[in-house]
Motif scaffolding. Structure first.
Motif, PDB file in Angstrom:
ATOM      1  N   THR A 156       9.033  60.468  12.356  1.00  0.00           N
ATOM      2  CA  THR A 156       9.758  61.432  12.335  1.00  0.00           C
ATOM      3  C   THR A 156      11.231  60.731  12.299  1.00  0.00           C
ATOM      4  O   THR A 156      11.382  59.304  12.859  1.00  0.00           O
ATOM      5  N   SER A 157      12.607  61.291  12.412  1.00  0.00           N
ATOM      6  CA  SER A 157      13.708  60.395  12.544  1.00  0.00           C
ATOM      7  C   SER A 157      14.155  59.636  13.607  1.00  0.00           C
ATOM      8  O   SER A 157      14.371  59.084  13.731  1.00  0.00           O
ATOM      9  N   GLU A 158      12.950  60.039  14.758  1.00  0.00           N
ATOM     10  CA  GLU A 158      13.335  59.896  16.310  1.00  0.00           C
ATOM     11  C   GLU A 158      12.062  59.268  16.786  1.00  0.00           C
ATOM     12  O   GLU A 158      12.149  58.446  17.550  1.00  0.00           O
ATOM     13  N   CYS A 159      11.561  58.196  16.178  1.00  0.00           N
ATOM     14  CA  CYS A 159      10.335  57.924  15.818  1.00  0.00           C
ATOM     15  C   CYS A 159      10.118  56.732  14.569  1.00  0.00           C
ATOM     16  O   CYS A 159      10.096  57.031  14.564  1.00  0.00           O
ATOM     17  N   MET A 160       9.172  55.245  15.363  1.00  0.00           N
ATOM     18  CA  MET A 160       8.935  54.500  14.248  1.00  0.00           C
ATOM     19  C   MET A 160       7.430  53.500  14.809  1.00  0.00           C
ATOM     20  O   MET A 160       7.470  53.680  16.352  1.00  0.00           O
ATOM     21  N   TYR A 170      13.557  43.955  18.698  1.00  0.00           N
ATOM     22  CA  TYR A 170      15.113  44.048  19.483  1.00  0.00           C
ATOM     23  C   TYR A 170      16.182  44.339  17.913  1.00  0.00           C
ATOM     24  O   TYR A 170      15.812  44.316  17.111  1.00  0.00           O
ATOM     25  N   GLU A 171      17.851  44.137  18.258  1.00  0.00           N
ATOM     26  CA  GLU A 171      18.190  44.287  17.590  1.00  0.00           C
ATOM     27  C   GLU A 171      19.798  43.624  17.137  1.00  0.00           C
ATOM     28  O   GLU A 171      19.951  43.061  18.888  1.00  0.00           O
ATOM     29  N   ASN A 172      20.140  43.144  16.532  1.00  0.00           N
ATOM     30  CA  ASN A 172      21.513  42.345  15.745  1.00  0.00           C
ATOM     31  C   ASN A 172      22.824  42.710  15.921  1.00  0.00           C
ATOM     32  O   ASN A 172      22.722  43.979  15.130  1.00  0.00           O
ATOM     33  N   GLY A 173      23.559  41.951  15.723  1.00  0.00           N
ATOM     34  CA  GLY A 173      24.637  42.041  15.714  1.00  0.00           C
ATOM     35  C   GLY A 173      25.497  43.528  16.083  1.00  0.00           C
ATOM     36  O   GLY A 173      26.260  43.949  15.801  1.00  0.00           O
ATOM     37  N   LEU A 174      25.022  43.321  17.973  1.00  0.00           N
ATOM     38  CA  LEU A 174      26.109  44.601  18.851  1.00  0.00           C
ATOM     39  C   LEU A 174      26.740  43.978  19.021  1.00  0.00           C
ATOM     40  O   LEU A 174      27.674  43.096  19.318  1.00  0.00           O
ATOM     41  N   LEU A 225      13.495  56.077  18.742  1.00  0.00           N
ATOM     42  CA  LEU A 225      14.989  55.185  18.204  1.00  0.00           C
ATOM     43  C   LEU A 225      16.135  55.863  18.687  1.00  0.00           C
ATOM     44  O   LEU A 225      15.749  56.794  19.088  1.00  0.00           O
ATOM     45  N   TRP A 226      17.346  55.152  19.062  1.00  0.00           N
ATOM     46  CA  TRP A 226      18.469  55.363  18.858  1.00  0.00           C
ATOM     47  C   TRP A 226      19.164  56.024  17.966  1.00  0.00           C
ATOM     48  O   TRP A 226      19.115  55.794  16.451  1.00  0.00           O
ATOM     49  N   ASP A 227      20.454  56.350  18.073  1.00  0.00           N
ATOM     50  CA  ASP A 227      21.286  57.196  16.703  1.00  0.00           C
ATOM     51  C   ASP A 227      21.933  56.487  16.319  1.00  0.00           C
ATOM     52  O   ASP A 227      21.772  56.687  14.710  1.00  0.00           O
ATOM     53  N   THR A 228      21.825  55.011  16.210  1.00  0.00           N
ATOM     54  CA  THR A 228      22.484  54.199  15.349  1.00  0.00           C
ATOM     55  C   THR A 228      21.723  53.409  14.848  1.00  0.00           C
ATOM     56  O   THR A 228      22.097  51.710  13.875  1.00  0.00           O
ATOM     57  N   PHE A 229      20.217  53.409  14.802  1.00  0.00           N
ATOM     58  CA  PHE A 229      18.582  52.938  15.044  1.00  0.00           C
ATOM     59  C   PHE A 229      19.339  52.574  13.117  1.00  0.00           C
ATOM     60  O   PHE A 229      19.353  53.607  12.239  1.00  0.00           O
ATOM     61  N   HIS A 230      19.111  50.921  12.594  1.00  0.00           N
ATOM     62  CA  HIS A 230      18.982  50.563  11.062  1.00  0.00           C
ATOM     63  C   HIS A 230      18.376  49.386  11.189  1.00  0.00           C
ATOM     64  O   HIS A 230      18.362  48.478  11.661  1.00  0.00           O
ATOM     65  N   SER A 231      17.586  49.982   9.980  1.00  0.00           N
ATOM     66  CA  SER A 231      16.313  48.644  10.298  1.00  0.00           C
ATOM     67  C   SER A 231      17.102  47.494   9.824  1.00  0.00           C
ATOM     68  O   SER A 231      16.141  45.931  10.199  1.00  0.00           O
ATOM     69  N   SER A 232      18.051  47.626   8.958  1.00  0.00           N
ATOM     70  CA  SER A 232      18.478  45.620   8.498  1.00  0.00           C
ATOM     71  C   SER A 232      19.056  45.522   9.849  1.00  0.00           C
ATOM     72  O   SER A 232      18.881  44.306   9.553  1.00  0.00           O
ATOM     73  N   GLN A 275       4.553  36.016  17.201  1.00  0.00           N
ATOM     74  CA  GLN A 275       4.712  35.951  15.994  1.00  0.00           C
ATOM     75  C   GLN A 275       6.077  37.418  15.572  1.00  0.00           C
ATOM     76  O   GLN A 275       6.211  38.320  16.710  1.00  0.00           O
ATOM     77  N   ASN A 276       6.777  36.839  14.800  1.00  0.00           N
ATOM     78  CA  ASN A 276       7.928  37.443  14.207  1.00  0.00           C
ATOM     79  C   ASN A 276       8.134  38.071  13.243  1.00  0.00           C
ATOM     80  O   ASN A 276       7.450  37.876  12.393  1.00  0.00           O
ATOM     81  N   PHE A 277       8.563  39.550  13.048  1.00  0.00           N
ATOM     82  CA  PHE A 277       8.133  40.556  11.865  1.00  0.00           C
ATOM     83  C   PHE A 277      10.078  41.389  11.971  1.00  0.00           C
ATOM     84  O   PHE A 277      10.695  41.591  12.234  1.00  0.00           O
ATOM     85  N   GLN A 278      10.114  41.831  10.134  1.00  0.00           N
ATOM     86  CA  GLN A 278      11.200  41.960   9.724  1.00  0.00           C
ATOM     87  C   GLN A 278      10.585  43.428   9.950  1.00  0.00           C
ATOM     88  O   GLN A 278       9.679  43.783   8.712  1.00  0.00           O
ATOM     89  N   ILE A 279      11.837  44.670   9.582  1.00  0.00           N
ATOM     90  CA  ILE A 279      11.239  45.711   9.738  1.00  0.00           C
ATOM     91  C   ILE A 279      11.471  45.633   7.862  1.00  0.00           C
ATOM     92  O   ILE A 279      12.374  45.695   7.786  1.00  0.00           O
ATOM     93  N   PRO A 280      10.954  46.741   7.686  1.00  0.00           N
ATOM     94  CA  PRO A 280      11.243  46.888   6.443  1.00  0.00           C
ATOM     95  C   PRO A 280      12.349  47.955   5.927  1.00  0.00           C
ATOM     96  O   PRO A 280      12.797  48.584   7.028  1.00  0.00           O
TER      97      PRO A 280
END
Length: 199
Positions: free
Chosen positions: A87-91, A115-119, A165-172, A191-196
């Motif tokens: 859904t748009s609200e869940c990953m 985690y999130e970067n660029g905040l 997920l939060w309103d401003t979530f962006h996978s990049s 182990q670290n993963f980038q989100i597609p």
């Protein structure tokens, strides 16, 4: 040795007049566990904890590099990750692989941090009044994938976690870190993963 940074924003400075939008009582509790493990008199920020075994002031570069260089080497888990957005609200993320380390009867938890970067945040009050704060590797969600005990290094482990997920979530801007920890929050591989992009 690859280093994965995770920033847990605590909430015990909120009384100073500015509430950190990424602060959480969950992260305060996590830091309290380290205070007890290290026999410290009090909590403080910024604090850096390396593998749950050593700590230092976050602005003490020499101590930090020394702790990183002295840290034990553990094999990284060999997970494959499958990302879905039901859904748009869940990953949802499903992991399958091996820990590459033997686990005894004490057991370990396999944790997954989103985690999130660029905040960037304006700080109108408190100790940082008037400053614009930039933050990377901010842990937004932390979930337990599974608990394992008495397994060989090659035994297959799998599980799925769901992240609201939060309103401003962006996978990049986001990533996922998987790490193995014991009940004392000591880390035994990660182990670290980038989100597609399609998520």
């Amino acid at each position: 040795m690859p280093v994965v940074v995770l920033a847990y924003h605590v909430d015990y400075w909120d009384y100073m007049g500015w509430k950190d939008p990424y602060g959480s009582s969950q992260w305060t509790v996590r830091q309290k566990a380290y205070v007890e493990a290290f026999n410290l008199d009090t909590m403080f920020t910024p604090q850096i904890v390396v593998q749950g075994r050593a700590h230092c002031q976050g602005n003490d570069q020499d101590a930090l590099l020394s702790h990183i260089n002295a840290a034990s080497r553990f094999p990284a888990p060999s997970f494959q990750a499958t990302f879905q957005r039901p859904t748009s609200e869940c990953m949802q993320v499903t992991f399958t692989g091996t820990l590459r380390s033997k686990v005894d009867s004490q057991g370990v938890n396999v944790m997954v941090a989103l985690y999130e970067n660029g905040l960037v945040t304006d700080c109108p009050k408190g100790e940082n009044k008037g400053r614009v704060l930039s933050n990377d590797f901010v842990v937004r969600k932390l979930e337990k994938l599974c608990n394992v005990k008495d397994i060989s290094a090659k035994k297959n482990v799998s599980g799925t976690v769901s992240f609201p997920l939060w309103d401003t979530f962006h996978s990049s801007k986001c990533g996922v870190a998987v790490f193995v920890q014991n009940t004392s929050h000591q880390i035994f591989g990660l182990q670290n993963f980038q989100i597609p992009e399609y998520i």
